[in-house]
Design an enzyme around this catalytic site. Structure first.
Site, PDB file in Angstrom:
ATOM      1  N   GLY A  81       0.791  -1.219   0.000  1.00 27.05           N
ATOM      2  CA  GLY A  81       0.000   0.000   0.000  1.00 27.05           C
ATOM      3  C   GLY A  81       0.827   1.273   0.000  1.00 27.05           C
ATOM      4  O   GLY A  81       0.283   2.356  -0.128  1.00 27.05           O
ATOM      5  N   ARG A 112       4.732  -9.607  -8.805  1.00 33.11           N
ATOM      6  CA  ARG A 112       4.688  -8.426  -9.658  1.00 33.11           C
ATOM      7  C   ARG A 112       3.569  -7.538  -9.147  1.00 33.11           C
ATOM      8  O   ARG A 112       2.763  -7.953  -8.310  1.00 33.11           O
ATOM      9  CB  ARG A 112       4.396  -8.847 -11.101  1.00 33.11           C
ATOM     10  CG  ARG A 112       5.565  -9.565 -11.741  1.00 33.11           C
ATOM     11  CD  ARG A 112       5.362  -9.694 -13.236  1.00 33.11           C
ATOM     12  NE  ARG A 112       6.474 -10.423 -13.825  1.00 33.11           N
ATOM     13  CZ  ARG A 112       7.607  -9.830 -14.224  1.00 33.11           C
ATOM     14  NH1 ARG A 112       7.772  -8.525 -14.100  1.00 33.11           N
ATOM     15  NH2 ARG A 112       8.572 -10.557 -14.740  1.00 33.11           N
ATOM     16  N   ILE A 169       0.205  -5.922  -8.513  1.00 34.07           N
ATOM     17  CA  ILE A 169      -1.170  -6.354  -8.729  1.00 34.07           C
ATOM     18  C   ILE A 169      -2.002  -5.121  -9.028  1.00 34.07           C
ATOM     19  O   ILE A 169      -2.632  -5.011 -10.059  1.00 34.07           O
ATOM     20  CB  ILE A 169      -1.701  -7.105  -7.482  1.00 34.07           C
ATOM     21  CG1 ILE A 169      -0.887  -8.406  -7.290  1.00 34.07           C
ATOM     22  CG2 ILE A 169      -3.164  -7.426  -7.646  1.00 34.07           C
ATOM     23  CD1 ILE A 169      -1.232  -9.180  -6.048  1.00 34.07           C
ATOM     24  N   SER A 223      -0.545  -1.927  -7.860  1.00 38.11           N
ATOM     25  CA  SER A 223       0.347  -0.806  -7.566  1.00 38.11           C
ATOM     26  C   SER A 223       1.200  -0.453  -8.789  1.00 38.11           C
ATOM     27  O   SER A 223       1.201  -1.183  -9.770  1.00 38.11           O
ATOM     28  CB  SER A 223       1.256  -1.202  -6.403  1.00 38.11           C
ATOM     29  OG  SER A 223       2.153  -2.209  -6.834  1.00 38.11           O
ATOM     30  N   THR A 266       7.975  -5.671  -6.154  1.00 38.27           N
ATOM     31  CA  THR A 266       9.418  -5.891  -6.057  1.00 38.27           C
ATOM     32  C   THR A 266       9.926  -6.632  -7.290  1.00 38.27           C
ATOM     33  O   THR A 266      11.003  -6.323  -7.819  1.00 38.27           O
ATOM     34  CB  THR A 266       9.747  -6.664  -4.770  1.00 38.27           C
ATOM     35  OG1 THR A 266       9.417  -5.841  -3.658  1.00 38.27           O
ATOM     36  CG2 THR A 266      11.213  -7.016  -4.696  1.00 38.27           C
ATOM     37  N   ASP A 326     -11.231  -6.994   1.276  1.00 34.81           N
ATOM     38  CA  ASP A 326     -10.019  -6.980   2.077  1.00 34.81           C
ATOM     39  C   ASP A 326     -10.317  -7.805   3.324  1.00 34.81           C
ATOM     40  O   ASP A 326     -10.651  -7.276   4.365  1.00 34.81           O
ATOM     41  CB  ASP A 326      -9.706  -5.529   2.441  1.00 34.81           C
ATOM     42  CG  ASP A 326      -8.462  -5.430   3.287  1.00 34.81           C
ATOM     43  OD1 ASP A 326      -7.649  -6.361   3.224  1.00 34.81           O
ATOM     44  OD2 ASP A 326      -8.322  -4.425   4.009  1.00 34.81           O
ATOM     45  N   LYS A 362      -2.891   0.933   3.466  1.00 36.68           N
ATOM     46  CA  LYS A 362      -3.911  -0.118   3.532  1.00 36.68           C
ATOM     47  C   LYS A 362      -4.482  -0.208   4.937  1.00 36.68           C
ATOM     48  O   LYS A 362      -5.680  -0.393   5.127  1.00 36.68           O
ATOM     49  CB  LYS A 362      -3.291  -1.479   3.162  1.00 36.68           C
ATOM     50  CG  LYS A 362      -3.468  -1.844   1.712  1.00 36.68           C
ATOM     51  CD  LYS A 362      -3.157  -3.314   1.495  1.00 36.68           C
ATOM     52  CE  LYS A 362      -2.885  -3.560   0.020  1.00 36.68           C
ATOM     53  NZ  LYS A 362      -2.188  -4.818  -0.215  1.00 36.68           N
TER      54      LYS A 362
END
Lengths: 459, 459
Positions: free
Chosen positions: B171, B198, B200, B202, B206, B259, B291
Site C-alpha cells: 500500500g 509483480r 497487482i 500498484s 518488487t 479486504d 492499507k
C-alpha cells in the site's frame, strides 16, 4: 464495430467477445474481467469482455453471446460504439454489506438498478446474494430490497381496488391447490389474475400443469381481457417482466441452493406487488421433508411476510399448513391435472386432501372481502365447489386461454409394491419428487408418479 | 470426443464448449451451469459447460478455453471421455459457512482441494470468499485455511534449519526495502531465498523493480543454485506453484476489492510456508492513506499473524511502520531501482527514509539469529550496508540471475510546481500511486513519479 451474435449460451451473463488483434484490445490495457459498454443511439449494453484469438469474428466485428444479443435487441451488423465501463459504484455498497453494514432504501435501489441493467458480473452478483444470505437481513432491508425490485420492472395496473393472489412457498409435490382456488374465487366474484411459475426444481409448477389443459402464454392485453370477463386466469409469469432483478438473482442462487429468508420474501412480494395484487394468501407447508421443517421458523417467516407486505401497502394472510406428505395422488403435469379436474368435478375418487386444502385456502381468500365474516369463507368456498360453479368457471377460463387436449399419462408404467404388509408411516416429499423427475416430469408432461397409497393407508 | 483449444480468455475459469447438436448435449438435459468432467487415462479436468451453435467446433470435437487447455496439458486431438460431474460436496460446507457455522480442518482441506482442482465455478468461489469475508473468521479457521493452501500445492525444501523471509502487506508506493534487505541479510550469512510478486494494483511490485536490473524468472533449480552460492536471491514468485489456491481465490477477490483479514493472512503465510520459510518479518505500514489506517487494526493483524504462524511452525516478527507517505523518491520500476542502487552504494543523495527503513528491517531479521542479541541487529545491518558488502552482494545476485542494463527513465517529463509557497503537510499514497500508474508504470518500466519534495519540506 459491427455487432454479431455468437451462439454461445452463457446463462444470463452478458459476454462480449473482441478479437485480441482488434484496435480496441491493442490500445487498452485491461484484464479479462474488464467490462465494456456498447452504445448505439442512446441505447447501451454492458458486458464482460472475453478476448478471443479465433477467426470466428471478422475484423471490425464485436461478438455478443446469445443472451446479450437478445437483450440489446439490435440487428446484426449494427455499428456500435465501444468503451470501457465506468466502475459500478453500487459494488461499494455490496462491500459494505459484506462487512456487516445495514444498507438503506437508496442503496438497495442503486444495487438493484445496476443488477437489472446487467452491470454486475456473476462474481459481483454472487457477492451480493451471499452477503444478504449471511445472517438475516434487517427487516427494513427486506422492504428496501422488495421495493427496489418492484421499481426496476414493469407494474400491472388494474381498475379494481381489490386484486387477490395466492402463493405457496413450495416443496410439496402435487400441491396444485391454485388450480382449484382460482376458479372458486373467480366464481365468487373477486379478481384473481394468477400467474404462476414453471417448475424450477420440482416435477411440475402450476404453469406446467395448467399448460396440460390450456395455453398459459398470455400477454398483458389477453390477460386483462380474460380477467375482465372471467375474474380470473391461470397464466405463466415468465411472459412479463415483473421484478426482473429477481430472475437475475435466482440464476446465481439456484446453483448455490442458498435459501435466504429475506431474499425469498422480497422475491415473492415484489412479484406480487408488480402484478398489482392488494391481498395475498401465503401458504407455508411445514413438514419433515418440506422446505420449512419447523413451526418456529414458519412463524418467523409469517411475521416477516406481514411486516414487509404492510410496508408495501399490501395485505397478506399467512396460513401454515400440513407439509408432511404430497397433496393429491398425481405428481407430474398430466397426473396432477387429472387430480385437479376430479376435484373440480367433485368426483368420488377425487383426492380428498386436495379438495380439502383447496376449499380451506379459497375460504381464507374469500374472507378478504369485507362482506364475508371471519370463519364463513370456507363454507362459501365449499358451496361454490360443490355446486359445480367452480368447474364451470375453470372450463370458461380454459376456453378463454385456449383449450388443449389433455394427454394420456405416459404408456410405460411400473407399479411398486411393498414387500411386506403394513401401514404407510411416512412419505418423503423430496424423494417422491425426485422419482417423478427421474421419470421425466415436467419436460414430459405425461410422466410422473401416482400414489396408490398415502400416509395411514394399509399396504 | 477430441479436444481442441478455443482461444477465448475466460480468466481462470475452465470453460468447456460443446456443440448443441452433439450427441452428449442431445442426450442429456442440463442447464448451462452444468459442469462436465473430461477424462483421459486417469487424468481429469472439470469445467463449466457452455453450449454453442457455432461452426468453429467440428462434430466430435470438444472445445477447451485457453486456461483449461493449458491446465489439462494434453495435445489437441486427444480422444477424451466426457461425463456429467458429480455435485461438488464441499459446496455444502460453503453453504454452512454462509449460514455462519465454523468449519474444521477437514472441511477447509476439502474446499481448498476442490478449488485447486477447478471444481468450483466462479459463483461458488465467490460464495466461499464472501462467506469468509463476512464477519471475521475464527483464528483457528485461518490456520485451517492456510494449512490447506500449503497442502494442496508444491513445497520447497531447503537443507538449512533457518530460512528467513520478509513480507510487507503493501500500500506504500516506492517501498522497495526488500531489495536492500536481501543483500544485507545474505551478506550477513542468513539464507533468504526471496520471491516477490509483480504489481497487482500498484505502480510496481518488487519483482517488477528487480526485473529492471536482472532476470527474475528463476526456476527451482536455478534458485537453489544461486542461494547456495549467495545466500539470497530476488526472484518472481509466479514461477512456482506454491499455494495455488491463493491465486485462484485472488482472481475473484480482486474485482471485488474485498479486504478480508483472515484470507489475507492465510494467503501470505501459506505462500511463505510453501516456500520453506521458517522465520518471517512482516511489515505493516500504518497511515491515513495506507492499507491499514489504524494502529488498533494493525495490532489485531499482528496478533493474528503471530497466532497462525505459530500453529504452522513458523516464527514471525511483526513490525508496525510509518505509512504516512511514500518511501524513497522514485515510484515506478526504473525510478525505484535507481533509489535502491543509491542506497546500496551509500550515495549522498540516496533517499534517507529508504536507507533507514531498510536497515531497521534487516536488523530485525538478523536478530532471528540466536547469536544476535535483541537490539543489536540494526547496528550490524548498518555496518554491512556502509561497508559496501551489501552492494557487492547485490551485484553478485544480479550477475547470478542474469544482469539487465538498467533503462533510462522515460524521456517525457513534466515537473509539477506548487502554485504558492509553503510546506508539504501530507502526501496521499493512493493518489501518488494512481499518478504513477497513469504515467504507464509498471508496464512501461521507465514510467512513474519522482518526488522532488517530501512531507516536511518547503516548496
Amino acid at each position: 464495430m459491427k455487432i454479431r451474435m455468437v451462439k454461445i449460451d452463457t446463462f444470463r451473463e452478458n459476454v462480449i467477445f473482441l478479437r485480441k488483434d482488434s484496435e480496441f484490445c491493442r490500445a487498452q490495457t485491461f484484464s479479462p474481467q474488464t467490462k465494456v459498454e456498447l452504445s448505439w443511439n442512446g441505447k447501451t449494453l454492458v458486458g464482460l469482455l472475453n478476448t478471443i484469438d479465433e477467426p470466428f469474428l471478422a475484423k471490425g466485428e464485436v461478438g455478443l453471446c446469445e443472451y446479450a444479443f437478445e437483450k440489446f435487441g439490435l440487428p446484426a451488423g449494427t455499428d456500435v460504439k465501444i468503451r470501457h465501463m465506468d466502475p459500478v459504484k453500487s459494488v461499494d455498497l455490496v462491500r459494505k454489506k459484506i462487512h456487516g453494514e445495514i444498507l438503506d432504501e437508496e442503496d438497495y435501489l442503486q444495487i438493484v438498478k445496476d443488477i437489472v441493467e446487467n452491470r454486475y458480473s456473476k462474481v459481483e452478483l454472487t457477492a451480493f446474494v451471499v452477503a444478504c444470505a449471511h445472517g438475516p437481513m434487517e427487516r427494513e432491508e427486506v422492504v428496501h430490497l422488495a421495493k427496489a425490485m418492484v421499481e426496476t420492472g414493469d407494474v400491472i395496473k388494474w381498475d379494481s381496488e381489490m386484486i387477490v393472489d395466492k402463493h405457496c412457498i413450495g416443496g410439496i409435490p402435487g400441491n396444485r391447490t391454485t388450480m382449484v382456488v382460482v376458479p372458486i374465487v373467480a366464481a365468487y366474484g373477486l379478481l384473481i389474475p394468477k400467474t404462476s411459475s414453471r417448475s424450477i426444481t420440482s416435477p411440475a409448477g402450476t404453469a406446467d400443469t395448467m399448460d396440460a389443459l390450456a395455453d398459459v402464454h398470455l400477454d398483458l392485453k389477453k390477460m386483462k381481457e380474460i380477467v375482465s370477463k372471467e375474474n380470473g386466469c391461470l397464466g405463466w409469469g415468465g411472459a412479463f417482466t415483473l421484478a426482473p432483478a429477481d430472475d437475475i438473482i435466482i440464476a446465481v442462487e439456484r446453483p448455490l441452493s442458498i435459501d435466504a429468508q429475506g431474499q425469498m420474501i422480497a422475491s415473492i412480494l415484489s412479484k406480487k406487488k408488480a402484478a398489482g395484487a392488494t391481498h395475498i394468501l401465503i401458504d407455508i407447508p411445514v413438514g419433515k421433508s418440506a422446505k420449512v421443517t419447523s413451526p418456529l421458523y414458519a412463524n418467523q417467516l409469517k411475521k416477516l411476510f406481514e411486516y414487509v407486505s404492510a410496508k408495501m401497502d399490501m395485505f397478506v394472510d399467512v396460513i401454515i399448513t400440513d407439509g408432511s406428505e404430497p397433496i393429491g395422488r398425481g405428481i407430474g403435469p398430466v397426473l396432477e391435472a387429472i387430480d385437479v379436474l376430479k376435484v373440480l368435478k367433485n368426483e368420488k375418487d377425487a383426492p380428498k386432501d386436495l379438495w380439502d386444502k383447496s376449499v380451506e385456502l379459497a375460504g381464507r381468500i374469500l374472507e378478504f372481502d369485507p362482506k364475508v365474516r371471519g370463519g364463513e369463507g370456507r363454507k362459501i368456498a365449499e358451496e361454490i365447489l360443490l355446486s359445480g360453479k367452480a368447474y364451470e368457471k375453470m372450463e370458461r377460463i380454459i376456453e378463454a386461454q385456449g383449450r388443449r387436449t389433455l394427454k394420456e399419462p405416459g404408456p410405460l408404467k411400473r407399479e411398486i409394491v411393498a414387500y411386506k404388509n403394513g401401514r404407510i408411516n411416512e412419505i418423503n416429499n423430496q424423494k417422491i419428487a425426485k422419482c417423478a423427475k427421474l421419470a421425466g416430469a415436467p419436460e414430459d408432461a405425461g410422466a410422473g408418479v401416482y400414489l396408490l397409497k398415502r400416509v395411514g393407508e394399509k399396504v
